[in-house]
Scaffold this motif. Structure first.
Motif, PDB file in Angstrom:
ATOM      1  N   VAL A   1      -5.315   7.298  -2.795  1.00 46.52           N
ATOM      2  CA  VAL A   1      -4.314   6.828  -1.824  1.00 46.52           C
ATOM      3  C   VAL A   1      -3.343   5.827  -2.474  1.00 46.52           C
ATOM      4  O   VAL A   1      -2.180   5.734  -2.082  1.00 46.52           O
ATOM      5  CB  VAL A   1      -5.009   6.239  -0.572  1.00 46.52           C
ATOM      6  CG1 VAL A   1      -5.826   5.000  -0.897  1.00 46.52           C
ATOM      7  CG2 VAL A   1      -3.982   5.903   0.505  1.00 46.52           C
ATOM      8  N   GLU A   2      -3.825   5.145  -3.509  1.00 44.67           N
ATOM      9  CA  GLU A   2      -2.925   4.191  -4.187  1.00 44.67           C
ATOM     10  C   GLU A   2      -1.758   4.945  -4.835  1.00 44.67           C
ATOM     11  O   GLU A   2      -0.615   4.505  -4.775  1.00 44.67           O
ATOM     12  CB  GLU A   2      -3.681   3.389  -5.250  1.00 44.67           C
ATOM     13  CG  GLU A   2      -4.751   2.461  -4.712  1.00 44.67           C
ATOM     14  CD  GLU A   2      -4.207   1.357  -3.800  1.00 44.67           C
ATOM     15  OE1 GLU A   2      -2.993   1.093  -3.856  1.00 44.67           O
ATOM     16  OE2 GLU A   2      -4.999   0.805  -3.025  1.00 44.67           O
TER      17      GLU A   2
ATOM     18  N   LYS B   1       0.629   5.996  -2.116  1.00 45.18           N
ATOM     19  CA  LYS B   1       1.470   4.888  -1.631  1.00 45.18           C
ATOM     20  C   LYS B   1       2.638   4.645  -2.584  1.00 45.18           C
ATOM     21  O   LYS B   1       3.761   4.404  -2.171  1.00 45.18           O
ATOM     22  CB  LYS B   1       0.625   3.609  -1.457  1.00 45.18           C
ATOM     23  CG  LYS B   1      -0.231   3.667  -0.203  1.00 45.18           C
ATOM     24  CD  LYS B   1      -1.215   2.541  -0.121  1.00 45.18           C
ATOM     25  CE  LYS B   1      -0.606   1.289   0.490  1.00 45.18           C
ATOM     26  NZ  LYS B   1      -1.659   0.256   0.706  1.00 45.18           N
ATOM     27  N   ARG B   2       2.363   4.738  -3.881  1.00 48.43           N
ATOM     28  CA  ARG B   2       3.455   4.536  -4.848  1.00 48.43           C
ATOM     29  C   ARG B   2       4.448   5.695  -4.770  1.00 48.43           C
ATOM     30  O   ARG B   2       5.642   5.514  -4.941  1.00 48.43           O
ATOM     31  CB  ARG B   2       2.894   4.420  -6.276  1.00 48.43           C
ATOM     32  CG  ARG B   2       2.196   3.080  -6.525  1.00 48.43           C
ATOM     33  CD  ARG B   2       1.773   2.891  -7.963  1.00 48.43           C
ATOM     34  NE  ARG B   2       0.866   3.918  -8.402  1.00 48.43           N
ATOM     35  CZ  ARG B   2       1.130   4.833  -9.325  1.00 48.43           C
ATOM     36  NH1 ARG B   2       2.294   4.829  -9.958  1.00 48.43           N
ATOM     37  NH2 ARG B   2       0.236   5.741  -9.661  1.00 48.43           N
TER      38      ARG B   2
ATOM     39  N   ASP C   1       6.807   4.802  -2.032  1.00 49.04           N
ATOM     40  CA  ASP C   1       7.216   3.399  -1.985  1.00 49.04           C
ATOM     41  C   ASP C   1       8.715   3.305  -1.655  1.00 49.04           C
ATOM     42  O   ASP C   1       9.539   3.974  -2.273  1.00 49.04           O
ATOM     43  CB  ASP C   1       6.938   2.763  -3.356  1.00 49.04           C
ATOM     44  CG  ASP C   1       7.196   1.271  -3.305  1.00 49.04           C
ATOM     45  OD1 ASP C   1       6.730   0.631  -2.351  1.00 49.04           O
ATOM     46  OD2 ASP C   1       7.905   0.763  -4.208  1.00 49.04           O
TER      47      ASP C   1
ATOM     48  N   ALA D   1      -1.940   6.474   3.595  1.00 47.59           N
ATOM     49  CA  ALA D   1      -0.815   5.748   2.985  1.00 47.59           C
ATOM     50  C   ALA D   1       0.180   5.334   4.071  1.00 47.59           C
ATOM     51  O   ALA D   1       0.658   4.184   4.098  1.00 47.59           O
ATOM     52  CB  ALA D   1      -0.124   6.624   1.934  1.00 47.59           C
TER      53      ALA D   1
ATOM     54  N   GLU E   1      -1.284   2.525   6.253  1.00 47.89           N
ATOM     55  CA  GLU E   1      -1.281   1.203   5.598  1.00 47.89           C
ATOM     56  C   GLU E   1       0.140   0.656   5.454  1.00 47.89           C
ATOM     57  O   GLU E   1       0.323  -0.526   5.183  1.00 47.89           O
ATOM     58  CB  GLU E   1      -2.010   1.286   4.248  1.00 47.89           C
ATOM     59  CG  GLU E   1      -3.496   1.582   4.471  1.00 47.89           C
ATOM     60  CD  GLU E   1      -4.346   1.570   3.195  1.00 47.89           C
ATOM     61  OE1 GLU E   1      -3.794   1.235   2.123  1.00 47.89           O
ATOM     62  OE2 GLU E   1      -5.551   1.884   3.293  1.00 47.89           O
ATOM     63  N   ARG E   2       1.130   1.500   5.596  1.00 53.74           N
ATOM     64  CA  ARG E   2       2.536   1.052   5.601  1.00 53.74           C
ATOM     65  C   ARG E   2       3.022   0.785   7.023  1.00 53.74           C
ATOM     66  O   ARG E   2       4.204   0.503   7.240  1.00 53.74           O
ATOM     67  CB  ARG E   2       3.435   2.121   4.963  1.00 53.74           C
ATOM     68  CG  ARG E   2       3.276   2.239   3.473  1.00 53.74           C
ATOM     69  CD  ARG E   2       4.336   1.368   2.760  1.00 53.74           C
ATOM     70  NE  ARG E   2       3.872   0.900   1.471  1.00 53.74           N
ATOM     71  CZ  ARG E   2       3.768   1.653   0.385  1.00 53.74           C
ATOM     72  NH1 ARG E   2       4.097   2.923   0.438  1.00 53.74           N
ATOM     73  NH2 ARG E   2       3.352   1.131  -0.742  1.00 53.74           N
TER      74      ARG E   2
END
Ligand code: SCD
Length: 683
Positions: free
Chosen positions: A102-103, A106-107, A110, A137, A140-141
């Motif tokens: 998921v990291e 997210k990028r 972005d 993602a 979390e945003r």
């Protein structure tokens, strides 16, 4: 074949005539106002290297007129391997973006507002962890689920038929697809839960009627599964989207898209849908990759424009136009911009958007739409007679139909009956001006992903990950549990794409396909052809001299499942008199060595279209050397930029064939290379 001209007689009594755009059966388009209210979405399939590079490309796309995003994932992600998995490493970041967690997701997004931009994700095999990572993602945003708009491809059947990025066997795969549709229909009401695809059939060799028939047959199989869960058609059907290829068969392609809406509307109505929304087919189109040529690549701009016009006249909702240099490598920034501009020019300079279905009422187009629908109905009846598409797939009928189309087209091209300017007609002696090709530094992406995975694993709550993965594994063994819900929990606590896949593999078996190719068809088309007969004679002479026919092993290395080219070459060489064996998809260098030891081969041919040719050939040559098999002449076919030719030759590759090389050129070059080796040995 078209008639020389059409008249009123050709459309008299046609049942589908008389409706307006936006009216059932939607032949004339899904909306009344069509492009006057909203032109199709310019949605360019993009993704390469790591999340940061792809994020920059997305932002550039949106700044330069792109209207939605479409994510291309790399092959490792498609097949559910984390980037640090030993089998995946050569392919990381090459044909799409590497996403391990998921990291990364997210990028990837972005600075892009997911409540405003719709996102399509071409993901099938690893649909659970990727869809889960997208949802987490966004969450979390701070983007609510109902705000998310987009499409997940989630069409696994065509993966077994042509595209080959499957992970699990068909039954568990169908369960996963259905779990995704069910979950999204409740939780993400504005997200299209499938993009049922014909495009890949066309790329593999199907003509427009077969492409549409297989797409609809797959759609029927999905409808059966979803209905068995008790979901109401009027609740989910409008979120099943479609995806077609658009080739150079201009009139037929328009007729295909019109017929597609007609047939889908009939199908859904027959199953009892009440709402117009459920019966209205919406589609994405992509111009044909097959029609792109490596020779005089600028010609591809013209081809793509014509194909884009067919997509638009056919009433598509969303469109990808290929970049002109895609037969050579990944699109460069410049070619990607031209591809996008092709659509902007059509939308903003031509007036095409002002009228819905401009072909409506044309004697020719209406009768071709009917003829297309009839051909598709006939195919569907053949599929039904076999017990459905899964049976037709398992019996080999589907691949036989597609490969037959592919071989006939190849022979028409090789004999010049089907014109391709710059390839088999009006061939230019001028050197092609070299394009600035995009090159992915695979090893740099791999190192970065490795570091990120290691960091993620150090910083997460290991026990929480273990528990979530154990619940996912237990869910896999328990039909009735929604696997997407469980995968979201695992991804949220930072399980990786590869770990989720491993957990599922505990209870769902990995699928292994057979490699098949047809015999006799290609030669039948070329029987009268002198170039072909000369090759047959040369093969015979070689056989008489050596005491056996030239034997070649053809293999696909790495994770690249594009096998149309290797199947055509296998069929052509076999028909010319070679002894041909084809290794399984996704072969490793060690497996290739095993096959070479199993029986005698005069030559080894490798097909790679993923851009991973340098690391994969290096690994292969190393393994051949270790096993004392390096004397065997090695040929490589695929999308190989000229800049890599010398490096491959240094590694020991004897010949390199680019897409579109005629069969007799391949055959004769191999024989000449074998003869040269024999002479050298004799000296
Ligand atoms: C649009 N709308 C209208 C309208 N036009 N409403 C009234 N009148 C009109 N004229 C509404 C729609 O109903 C919708 O709202 C909203 O506006 C957005 O329009 P849309 O038509 O749904 O457009 P879009 O959001 O772009 O969606 C298009 C698809 C979607 C439905 C086709 O599934 C999609 O974007 N698919 C793309 C798939 C893709 O990119 N695949 C790449 C594959 P509502 O939603 O409220 O109804 C790449 C691939 O496989 C490559 C090869 C490989 O890798 O092998």
């Amino acid at each position: 074949m078209h008639k020389p001209y059409y008249t009123q007689d050709d459309i008299d009594g046609l049942a589908h005539l008389g409706s307006c755009p936006g009216e059932s059966p939607f032949v004339r388009g899904p909306f009344e106002s069509m492009y006057r209210q909203k032109p199709w979405t310019i949605r360019q399939y993009t993704g390469f290297a790591g999340a940061d590079a792809s994020n920059a490309a997305f932002k550039r796309t949106l700044a330069e007129g792109g209207q939605g995003l479409s994510v291309a994932f790399d092959l490792a992600t498609h097949l559910g391997f984390d980037s640090d998995h030993p089998t995946a490493q050569a392919d990381v970041g090459r044909t799409g973006v590497a996403i391990d967690s998921v990291e990364d997701m997210k990028r990837l997004f972005d600075g892009i507002d997911l409540s405003q931009v719709s996102v399509s994700m071409t993901m099938n095999g690893a649909v659970l962890p990727i869809m889960a990572a997208f949802i987490v993602a966004a969450e979390e945003r701070g983007v609510a689920r109902h705000q998310l708009r987009g499409t997940i491809q989630n069409d696994i059947l065509k993966e077994f038929m042509v595209r080959n990025t499957y992970i699990f066997e068909p039954e568990p795969s169908m369960r996963i697809c259905t779990d995704v549709v069910e979950y999204l229909s409740h939780e993400l009401p504005n997200f299209n839960s499938m993009s049922i695809s014909g495009y890949h059939f066309q790329e593999a060799g199907a003509d427009p009627a077969l492409e549409l028939a297989l797409t609809l047959a797959n759609a029927r199989a999905y409808l059966d599964r979803i209905a068995a869960r008790g979901l109401d058609l009027d609740h989910f059907c409008h979120r099943l989207s479609f995806f077609f290829g658009v080739g150079m068969n201009f009139f037929n392609e328009i007729a295909k898209l019109r017929a597609a809406r007609l047939l889908w509307s009939e199908e859904v109505e027959r199953r009892g849908a009440r709402s117009e929304r459920a019966k209205r087919m919406k589609m994405h189109c992509q111009t044909s990759g097959w029609s792109l040529t490596a020779q005089e690549p600028q010609n591809n701009l013209i081809r793509t424009t014509i194909e884009a016009m067919a997509g638009v006249f056919g009433g598509t909702q969303s469109l990808h136009t290929n970049a002109y240099d895609e037969a050579l490598s990944l699109p460069s920034e410049h070619s990607a911009r031209l591809a996008r501009n092709t659509q902007l020019i059509l939308q903003q300079e031509t007036g095409i958007c002002e009228v819905a279905d401009p072909w409506g009422g044309s004697y020719m187009m209406e009768s071709m739409t009917k003829a297309m629908a009839d051909r598709v109905r006939a195919y569907l009846a053949q599929i039904d007679a076999q017990g459905g598409i899964l049976q037709a797939l398992q019996s080999g009928w589907v691949s036989e139909q597609i490969q037959t189309g592919s071989l006939h087209t190849q022979s028409r091209i090789d004999t010049g009956q089907q014109a391709i300017i710059g390839v088999n007609r009006f061939v230019s002696d001028e050197p092609t001006p070299s394009a600035a090709l995009l090159k992915v530094e695979g090893s740099a992406v791999l190192n970065e992903q490795r570091t990120r995975i290691a960091h993620l694993k150090q910083s997460r709550d290991g026990a929480a990950v273990e528990q979530a993965l154990a619940r996912l594994a237990a869910g896999a063994a328990q039909p009735g549990t929604n696997l997407l819900a469980l995968t979201i929990d695992a991804i949220r606590v930072r399980a990786t794409v590869g770990e989720c896949t491993q957990a599922l593999l505990g209870h769902m078996r990995r699928y292994h396909a057979d490699s098949r190719f047809l015999r006799g068809l290609y030669a039948a088309d070329r029987r009268q052809d002198t170039a072909w007969r000369r090759l047959e004679r040369q093969v015979k002479t070689f056989g008489e001299g050596e005491g056996h026919a030239p034997a070649i092993l053809l293999v696909k290395l790495g994770l690249d499942g594009h096998d149309r080219g290797i199947q055509v070459v296998a069929s052509g060489l076999k028909d010319a008199g070679f002894e041909v064996d084809m290794g399984p998809l996704f072969s490793t260098p060690e497996q290739v060595c095993k096959m070479l030891k199993f029986r005698h081969y005069d030559a080894l041919g490798v097909s790679i279209l993923s851009g991973a040719h340098l690391p994969l050939i290096e690994q292969l040559v190393g393994a051949l050397r270790e096993n004392r098999l390096d004397a065997i002449p090695l040929f490589v076919g695929g999308i190989i930029p000229e800049t890599d030719t010398a490096a491959l030759q240094d590694l020991g590759v004897s010949l390199i064939f680019s897409p579109g090389t005629r069969m007799e050129v391949i055959g004769e070059s191999i024989l000449n290379a074998l003869a040269a080796v024999r002479c050298h040995c004799a000296e």
